[in-house]
Motif scaffolding. Structure first.
Motif, mmCIF file in Angstrom:
data_model
loop_
_atom_site.group_PDB
_atom_site.id
_atom_site.type_symbol
_atom_site.label_atom_id
_atom_site.label_comp_id
_atom_site.label_asym_id
_atom_site.label_seq_id
_atom_site.Cartn_x
_atom_site.Cartn_y
_atom_site.Cartn_z
ATOM 1 N N GLN A 161 0.838 -1.205 0.000
ATOM 2 C CA GLN A 161 0.000 0.000 0.000
ATOM 3 C C GLN A 161 0.875 1.258 0.000
ATOM 4 O O GLN A 161 0.607 2.203 -0.730
ATOM 5 N N GLU A 162 1.908 1.256 0.820
ATOM 6 C CA GLU A 162 2.812 2.406 0.887
ATOM 7 C C GLU A 162 3.505 2.625 -0.458
ATOM 8 O O GLU A 162 3.610 3.753 -0.929
ATOM 9 N N ALA A 163 3.946 1.545 -1.095
ATOM 10 C CA ALA A 163 4.584 1.658 -2.404
ATOM 11 C C ALA A 163 3.594 2.183 -3.442
ATOM 12 O O ALA A 163 3.948 3.021 -4.287
ATOM 13 N N THR A 164 2.350 1.723 -3.369
ATOM 14 C CA THR A 164 1.308 2.189 -4.286
ATOM 15 C C THR A 164 1.080 3.685 -4.125
ATOM 16 O O THR A 164 0.984 4.419 -5.113
ATOM 17 N N VAL A 165 1.007 4.141 -2.889
ATOM 18 C CA VAL A 165 0.771 5.563 -2.620
ATOM 19 C C VAL A 165 1.955 6.404 -3.106
ATOM 20 O O VAL A 165 1.768 7.460 -3.709
ATOM 21 N N LYS A 166 3.171 5.944 -2.873
ATOM 22 C CA LYS A 166 4.359 6.680 -3.335
ATOM 23 C C LYS A 166 4.374 6.779 -4.858
ATOM 24 O O LYS A 166 4.663 7.837 -5.418
ATOM 25 N N LEU A 167 4.065 5.679 -5.519
ATOM 26 C CA LEU A 167 4.033 5.676 -6.979
ATOM 27 C C LEU A 167 2.928 6.593 -7.500
ATOM 28 O O LEU A 167 3.123 7.327 -8.470
ATOM 29 N N LEU A 168 1.777 6.564 -6.853
ATOM 30 C CA LEU A 168 0.674 7.441 -7.233
ATOM 31 C C LEU A 168 1.076 8.906 -7.083
ATOM 32 O O LEU A 168 0.833 9.714 -7.982
ATOM 33 N N LYS A 169 1.713 9.238 -5.968
ATOM 34 C CA LYS A 169 2.148 10.621 -5.747
ATOM 35 C C LYS A 169 3.121 11.050 -6.835
ATOM 36 O O LYS A 169 3.026 12.152 -7.372
ATOM 37 N N LYS A 170 4.045 10.176 -7.199
ATOM 38 C CA LYS A 170 5.005 10.508 -8.251
ATOM 39 C C LYS A 170 4.292 10.701 -9.586
ATOM 40 O O LYS A 170 4.571 11.656 -10.316
ATOM 41 N N SER A 171 3.346 9.824 -9.900
ATOM 42 C CA SER A 171 2.593 9.946 -11.155
ATOM 43 C C SER A 171 1.823 11.256 -11.208
ATOM 44 O O SER A 171 1.803 11.934 -12.237
ATOM 45 N N VAL A 172 1.180 11.601 -10.102
ATOM 46 C CA VAL A 172 0.421 12.859 -10.041
ATOM 47 C C VAL A 172 1.376 14.047 -10.169
ATOM 48 O O VAL A 172 1.113 14.987 -10.931
ATOM 49 N N SER A 173 2.492 14.015 -9.458
ATOM 50 C CA SER A 173 3.477 15.109 -9.524
ATOM 51 C C SER A 173 4.013 15.272 -10.938
ATOM 52 O O SER A 173 4.135 16.394 -11.439
ATOM 53 N N ASP A 174 4.333 14.147 -11.597
ATOM 54 C CA ASP A 174 4.848 14.209 -12.968
ATOM 55 C C ASP A 174 3.813 14.808 -13.913
ATOM 56 O O ASP A 174 4.144 15.627 -14.770
ATOM 57 N N ALA A 175 2.559 14.405 -13.753
ATOM 58 C CA ALA A 175 1.496 14.894 -14.637
ATOM 59 C C ALA A 175 1.211 16.377 -14.429
ATOM 60 O O ALA A 175 0.837 17.078 -15.367
ATOM 61 N N LEU A 176 1.407 16.845 -13.207
ATOM 62 C CA LEU A 176 1.050 18.234 -12.892
ATOM 63 C C LEU A 176 2.270 19.150 -12.778
ATOM 64 O O LEU A 176 2.180 20.232 -12.211
ATOM 65 N N THR A 177 3.390 18.719 -13.340
ATOM 66 C CA THR A 177 4.575 19.565 -13.373
ATOM 67 C C THR A 177 4.203 20.883 -14.036
ATOM 68 O O THR A 177 3.528 20.915 -15.045
ATOM 69 N N GLY A 178 4.641 21.952 -13.452
ATOM 70 C CA GLY A 178 4.324 23.272 -13.986
ATOM 71 C C GLY A 178 3.184 23.946 -13.238
ATOM 72 O O GLY A 178 3.017 25.158 -13.327
ATOM 73 N N PHE A 179 2.406 23.170 -12.508
ATOM 74 C CA PHE A 179 1.318 23.745 -11.720
ATOM 75 C C PHE A 179 1.693 23.869 -10.248
ATOM 76 O O PHE A 179 1.117 24.679 -9.531
ATOM 77 N N GLU A 180 2.669 23.042 -9.805
ATOM 78 C CA GLU A 180 3.101 23.146 -8.413
ATOM 79 C C GLU A 180 3.735 24.518 -8.218
ATOM 80 O O GLU A 180 4.371 25.062 -9.108
ATOM 81 N N ASN A 181 3.528 25.086 -7.074
ATOM 82 C CA ASN A 181 3.965 26.449 -6.732
ATOM 83 C C ASN A 181 3.221 27.515 -7.529
ATOM 84 O O ASN A 181 3.625 28.663 -7.556
ATOM 85 N N GLN A 182 2.159 27.128 -8.210
ATOM 86 C CA GLN A 182 1.284 28.080 -8.897
ATOM 87 C C GLN A 182 -0.153 27.857 -8.463
ATOM 88 O O GLN A 182 -1.086 27.991 -9.236
ATOM 89 N N GLY A 198 -1.394 7.549 4.444
ATOM 90 C CA GLY A 198 -1.632 6.560 3.406
ATOM 91 C C GLY A 198 -2.439 7.059 2.230
ATOM 92 O O GLY A 198 -2.981 6.260 1.460
ATOM 93 N N LYS A 199 -2.518 8.383 2.060
ATOM 94 C CA LYS A 199 -3.288 8.977 0.972
ATOM 95 C C LYS A 199 -2.454 10.049 0.285
ATOM 96 O O LYS A 199 -1.515 10.581 0.862
ATOM 97 N N VAL A 200 -2.843 10.380 -0.937
ATOM 98 C CA VAL A 200 -2.221 11.478 -1.673
ATOM 99 C C VAL A 200 -3.215 12.629 -1.697
ATOM 100 O O VAL A 200 -4.383 12.448 -2.052
ATOM 101 N N TYR A 201 -2.742 13.811 -1.299
ATOM 102 C CA TYR A 201 -3.568 15.015 -1.270
ATOM 103 C C TYR A 201 -3.112 15.962 -2.371
ATOM 104 O O TYR A 201 -1.956 16.370 -2.392
ATOM 105 N N VAL A 202 -4.029 16.298 -3.264
ATOM 106 C CA VAL A 202 -3.780 17.304 -4.287
ATOM 107 C C VAL A 202 -4.610 18.510 -3.869
ATOM 108 O O VAL A 202 -5.835 18.481 -3.900
ATOM 109 N N SER A 203 -3.920 19.554 -3.434
ATOM 110 C CA SER A 203 -4.607 20.750 -2.951
ATOM 111 C C SER A 203 -4.484 21.849 -4.000
ATOM 112 O O SER A 203 -3.380 22.193 -4.422
ATOM 113 N N LEU A 204 -5.624 22.356 -4.425
ATOM 114 C CA LEU A 204 -5.669 23.392 -5.454
ATOM 115 C C LEU A 204 -6.245 24.665 -4.849
ATOM 116 O O LEU A 204 -7.364 24.657 -4.337
ATOM 117 N N GLU A 205 -5.468 25.726 -4.912
ATOM 118 C CA GLU A 205 -5.926 26.997 -4.370
ATOM 119 C C GLU A 205 -7.006 27.588 -5.267
ATOM 120 O O GLU A 205 -7.062 27.318 -6.466
#
Length: 182
Positions: free
Chosen positions: A22-43, A52-59
């Protein structure tokens, strides 16, 4: 007694294996989400992992004009990229939480209160995620938290801006873990 102890140790080892998976799945999911949303982080977008969850927070500034439920085109782009990742991870549950600040909605507006606004914003995001994607709607849950879960409880303009957000919470399927515990 020894057989019972061996059986418990085997269950414990199996539980540890499932937790590591489960931990490996969550880490991989976070990486996939981060890779897909490159350019939006810090914006206006942050991605974190906790409990055990991935949080995508959008302002709010990335998603909505003040007092609106219509998503900004930049926000639509980010959400479409996220939808692509979610299509690939079919065993992930998706919770969309709308949050507002503590300033009451303008009297006479089309929203009854901040709860109403937060739910309608979350619903707008669900519609974008589903539009043109193969995401199963059964995986999605929409909720509105209104002003009741602030990230910053201060009564300043900066704090209120932080509190106006939408969180997309991605949870792996824990069915194997629950079955083992039973």
């Amino acid at each position: 007694m020894e057989a019972e102890l061996n059986q418990r140790n085997a269950r414990l080892a199996e539980l540890e294996t499932i937790l590591k998976e489960q931990e490996a799945t969550v880490k991989l999911l976070k990486k996939s989400v981060s890779d897909a949303l490159t350019g939006f982080e810090n914006q206006g977008l942050t991605i974190s992992q906790k409990n055990g969850k991935v949080y995508v927070s959008l302002e709010e500034k990335l998603l909505f004009p003040s007092g609106s439920t219509i998503v900004d085109p930049r926000g639509v782009t980010a959400l479409k990229k996220l939808a692509g990742v979610l299509e690939q991870n079919t065993d992930i549950s998706i919770l969309i939480e709308g949050h507002t600040d503590d300033v009451p909605v303008i009297s006479g507006s089309s929203f009854k209160d901040n709860w109403d606004l937060s739910v309608l914003r979350a619903t707008s995001i669900v519609r974008i995620l589903l539009q043109g994607s193969s995401i199963d709607p059964k995986r999605l849950t929409v909720s509105g938290r209104g002003e009741f879960f602030p990230v910053d409880p201060a009564k300043t303009a900066e704090a209120r801006q932080k509190n106006r957000r939408t969180e997309i919470i991605l949870s792996p399927d824990l069915e194997k873990l629950y079955k083992l515990i039973e």
